[in-house]
Design a protein around this motif. Structure first.
Motif, mmCIF file in Angstrom:
data_model
loop_
_atom_site.group_PDB
_atom_site.id
_atom_site.type_symbol
_atom_site.label_atom_id
_atom_site.label_comp_id
_atom_site.label_asym_id
_atom_site.label_seq_id
_atom_site.Cartn_x
_atom_site.Cartn_y
_atom_site.Cartn_z
ATOM 1 N N SER A 176 115.113 77.767 42.330
ATOM 2 C CA SER A 176 114.906 76.765 43.373
ATOM 3 C C SER A 176 114.479 77.425 44.678
ATOM 4 C CB SER A 176 116.199 75.977 43.626
ATOM 5 O OG SER A 176 116.078 75.167 44.789
ATOM 6 N N PRO A 177 113.484 76.852 45.371
ATOM 7 C CA PRO A 177 113.109 77.383 46.688
ATOM 8 C C PRO A 177 114.188 77.156 47.735
ATOM 9 C CG PRO A 177 111.940 75.332 46.255
ATOM 10 C CD PRO A 177 112.637 75.708 44.975
ATOM 11 N N PHE A 178 115.178 76.323 47.411
ATOM 12 C CA PHE A 178 116.264 76.060 48.350
ATOM 13 C C PHE A 178 117.472 76.967 48.123
ATOM 14 C CE2 PHE A 178 113.684 72.269 48.617
ATOM 15 C CZ PHE A 178 113.612 72.087 49.989
ATOM 16 N N VAL A 179 117.372 77.879 47.179
ATOM 17 C CA VAL A 179 118.376 78.934 47.014
ATOM 18 C C VAL A 179 117.702 80.246 47.370
ATOM 19 C CG1 VAL A 179 119.911 80.155 45.451
ATOM 20 C CG2 VAL A 179 119.643 77.675 45.241
ATOM 21 N N GLN A 180 118.154 80.830 48.452
ATOM 22 C CA GLN A 180 117.528 82.025 48.992
ATOM 23 C C GLN A 180 118.585 83.116 49.185
ATOM 24 O OE1 GLN A 180 115.813 80.595 52.652
ATOM 25 N NE2 GLN A 180 114.609 78.998 51.619
ATOM 26 N N ILE A 181 118.130 84.286 49.612
ATOM 27 C CA ILE A 181 119.065 85.344 49.985
ATOM 28 C C ILE A 181 119.044 85.498 51.499
ATOM 29 C CG2 ILE A 181 118.858 86.536 47.789
ATOM 30 C CD1 ILE A 181 117.087 88.620 49.191
ATOM 31 N N LEU A 182 120.062 86.164 52.023
ATOM 32 C CA LEU A 182 120.158 86.408 53.458
ATOM 33 C C LEU A 182 120.392 87.892 53.698
ATOM 34 C CD1 LEU A 182 120.341 85.499 56.406
ATOM 35 C CD2 LEU A 182 122.765 84.985 56.020
ATOM 36 N N PRO A 183 119.388 88.607 54.194
ATOM 37 C CA PRO A 183 119.585 90.013 54.546
ATOM 38 C C PRO A 183 120.345 90.142 55.865
ATOM 39 C CG PRO A 183 117.260 89.484 54.124
ATOM 40 C CD PRO A 183 117.994 88.192 54.317
ATOM 41 N N ASP A 184 121.094 91.216 55.989
ATOM 42 C CA ASP A 184 121.859 91.514 57.195
ATOM 43 C C ASP A 184 121.764 93.021 57.412
ATOM 44 O OD1 ASP A 184 124.288 92.502 58.654
ATOM 45 O OD2 ASP A 184 124.818 90.384 58.730
ATOM 46 N N THR A 185 121.340 93.439 58.595
ATOM 47 C CA THR A 185 121.070 94.857 58.811
ATOM 48 C C THR A 185 122.318 95.732 58.684
ATOM 49 O OG1 THR A 185 121.217 94.479 61.204
ATOM 50 C CG2 THR A 185 119.017 94.494 60.220
ATOM 51 N N PHE A 186 123.495 95.198 59.025
ATOM 52 C CA PHE A 186 124.724 95.982 58.850
ATOM 53 C C PHE A 186 124.941 96.312 57.381
ATOM 54 C CE2 PHE A 186 129.272 95.909 57.718
ATOM 55 C CZ PHE A 186 129.708 97.028 58.414
ATOM 56 N N HIS A 187 124.832 95.308 56.526
ATOM 57 C CA HIS A 187 125.037 95.522 55.091
ATOM 58 C C HIS A 187 123.887 96.325 54.487
ATOM 59 C CE1 HIS A 187 128.418 92.846 55.357
ATOM 60 N NE2 HIS A 187 127.657 91.844 55.770
ATOM 61 N N MET A 188 122.675 96.072 54.946
ATOM 62 C CA MET A 188 121.521 96.821 54.439
ATOM 63 C C MET A 188 121.644 98.303 54.765
ATOM 64 S SD MET A 188 118.336 94.257 55.316
ATOM 65 C CE MET A 188 117.130 95.201 54.381
ATOM 66 N N ASN A 189 122.200 98.603 55.928
ATOM 67 C CA ASN A 189 122.373 99.998 56.326
ATOM 68 C C ASN A 189 123.290 100.757 55.371
ATOM 69 O OD1 ASN A 189 121.937 102.132 58.381
ATOM 70 N ND2 ASN A 189 124.130 101.917 58.717
ATOM 71 N N ILE A 190 124.166 100.019 54.681
ATOM 72 C CA ILE A 190 125.072 100.614 53.695
ATOM 73 C C ILE A 190 124.434 100.633 52.311
ATOM 74 C CG2 ILE A 190 127.296 100.312 52.492
ATOM 75 C CD1 ILE A 190 128.338 99.023 55.097
ATOM 76 N N GLU A 191 123.763 99.556 51.946
ATOM 77 C CA GLU A 191 123.343 99.357 50.553
ATOM 78 C C GLU A 191 121.903 99.752 50.236
ATOM 79 O OE1 GLU A 191 125.251 98.662 48.121
ATOM 80 O OE2 GLU A 191 127.072 98.106 49.201
ATOM 81 N N GLU A 192 121.026 99.775 51.230
ATOM 82 C CA GLU A 192 119.611 100.012 50.938
ATOM 83 C C GLU A 192 119.233 101.470 51.170
ATOM 84 O OE1 GLU A 192 118.091 97.713 49.502
ATOM 85 O OE2 GLU A 192 119.195 95.907 50.094
ATOM 86 N N ALA A 193 118.586 102.063 50.195
ATOM 87 C CA ALA A 193 118.055 103.418 50.367
ATOM 88 C C ALA A 193 116.858 103.407 51.308
ATOM 89 C CB ALA A 193 117.658 104.003 49.012
ATOM 90 N N ASN A 194 116.112 102.301 51.303
ATOM 91 C CA ASN A 194 114.924 102.173 52.138
ATOM 92 C C ASN A 194 114.847 100.729 52.619
ATOM 93 O OD1 ASN A 194 112.179 101.711 53.020
ATOM 94 N ND2 ASN A 194 111.599 103.610 51.988
ATOM 95 N N MET A 195 115.246 100.493 53.861
ATOM 96 C CA MET A 195 115.299 99.127 54.383
ATOM 97 C C MET A 195 113.911 98.487 54.413
ATOM 98 S SD MET A 195 116.997 97.746 57.976
ATOM 99 C CE MET A 195 118.552 98.588 57.670
ATOM 100 N N ARG A 196 112.921 99.230 54.827
ATOM 101 C CA ARG A 196 111.564 98.709 54.900
ATOM 102 C C ARG A 196 111.075 98.271 53.525
ATOM 103 N NH1 ARG A 196 106.521 101.459 54.466
ATOM 104 N NH2 ARG A 196 104.813 100.373 55.546
ATOM 105 N N GLN A 197 111.321 99.092 52.532
ATOM 106 C CA GLN A 197 110.892 98.774 51.173
ATOM 107 C C GLN A 197 111.603 97.528 50.652
ATOM 108 O OE1 GLN A 197 111.962 101.422 47.700
ATOM 109 N NE2 GLN A 197 109.751 101.829 47.780
#
Length: 277
Positions: A176-197
């Motif tokens: 559904s287009p009405f179910v999306q994700i929400l990125p958060d830079t605090f959590h991304m800083n922990i979980e993402e190896a490459n935020m830009r990617q």
């Protein structure tokens, strides 16, 4: 949208007697002065709030409710969409459906972060339980045309849905287009190896984006480079909303002033170009 090139909101808590709360009024006046467009509100029990009255009150300050932030409600009522206890999970789904109805009154969305569950709700089947709950809620979100945003929350605070890819793997099953994700830079800083990617790979999966420093305070109180972060969004031609989220360090009003000294010049630029690392 007014002063800035992105719709800008901030997350805070709605006092139970908000109309007579002097500090809350001062905080909203600060947001108006600094050029904010909206607020994401944590509300202990949204069923006690009259949407029309709240909408009118926020309008006095040139603000709208952009998102219902469900964290406070989830903690208050022990809600968890991934709960191993089926009765608790079903109650959480039913309450979330009502959150969507509440948000619909404002043209807002619903954030499901802590609402997914606490780390204690992890274990065999947690991922499938959350995915099934989201699939049950998708028809409600579609009928109301109200987004349900599954927030990517780090492994220390959430049972499942940590990175953007991990969270999208759950949300996409709703189809559904009405179910999306929400990125958060605090959590991304922990979980993402490459935020830009990660932003580039999931650009089509989100329409709201949280700005929070690595200290979990507002931008400007930590080490994240928000000029670079906003540049990453510019690069993929992001057109959605931005929202500041974080723990208050000194006071809400004082911390917002610091945040906007950091973000204001970045968001006020009208000639933003592509970001180059």
């Amino acid at each position: 949208m007014g002063r800035y090139r992105y719709f800008l909101a901030i997350q805070t808590r709605l006092p139970e007697a908000y109309a007579t709360d002097a500090e809350f009024r001062r905080n909203l006046e600060t947001l108006r002065r600094l050029g904010f467009d909206g607020v994401e509100l944590n509300i202990r029990d949204p069923e006690t709030v009259q949407p029309g009255r709240l909408k009118d009150y926020l309008a006095e300050f040139g603000l709208v409710l952009s998102m219902f932030a469900s964290g406070l409600t989830a903690k208050t009522w022990q809600l968890a969409l991934a709960a191993p206890d089926e009765a608790r999970r079903k109650e959480s789904i039913a309450r979330t459906a009502r959150f969507l109805e509440f948000a619909h009154e404002f043209g807002a969305g619903v954030i499901a972060g802590y609402l997914k569950g606490s780390p204690q709700d992890d274990g065999p089947g947690a991922r499938e339980r959350l995915a099934l709950a989201v699939q049950e809620l998708a028809p409600v979100a579609e009928r109301l045309r109200t987004p349900l945003l599954i927030e990517a929350v780090n492994r220390y605070e959430s049972p499942v849905g940590h990175s953007l890819a991990d969270t999208w793997d759950i949300a996409r099953r709703a189809g559904s287009p009405f179910v999306q994700i929400l990125p958060d830079t605090f959590h991304m800083n922990i979980e993402e190896a490459n935020m830009r990617q990660a932003i580039r790979a999931h650009r089509a999966c989100f329409s709201s984006f949280h700005l929070s420093d690595n200290t979990r305070h507002f931008p400007g109180f930590g080490a994240l480079d928000f000029d670079a972060v906003v540049g990453m969004l510019d690069e993929v031609e992001y057109q959605g909303k931005l929202a500041i989220e974080g723990n208050v360090r000194t006071s809400f009003a004082a911390d917002v002033e610091v945040a906007m000294k950091c973000l204001g010049p970045i968001l006020a630029r009208k000639d933003a170009g592509s970001f180059h690392p």
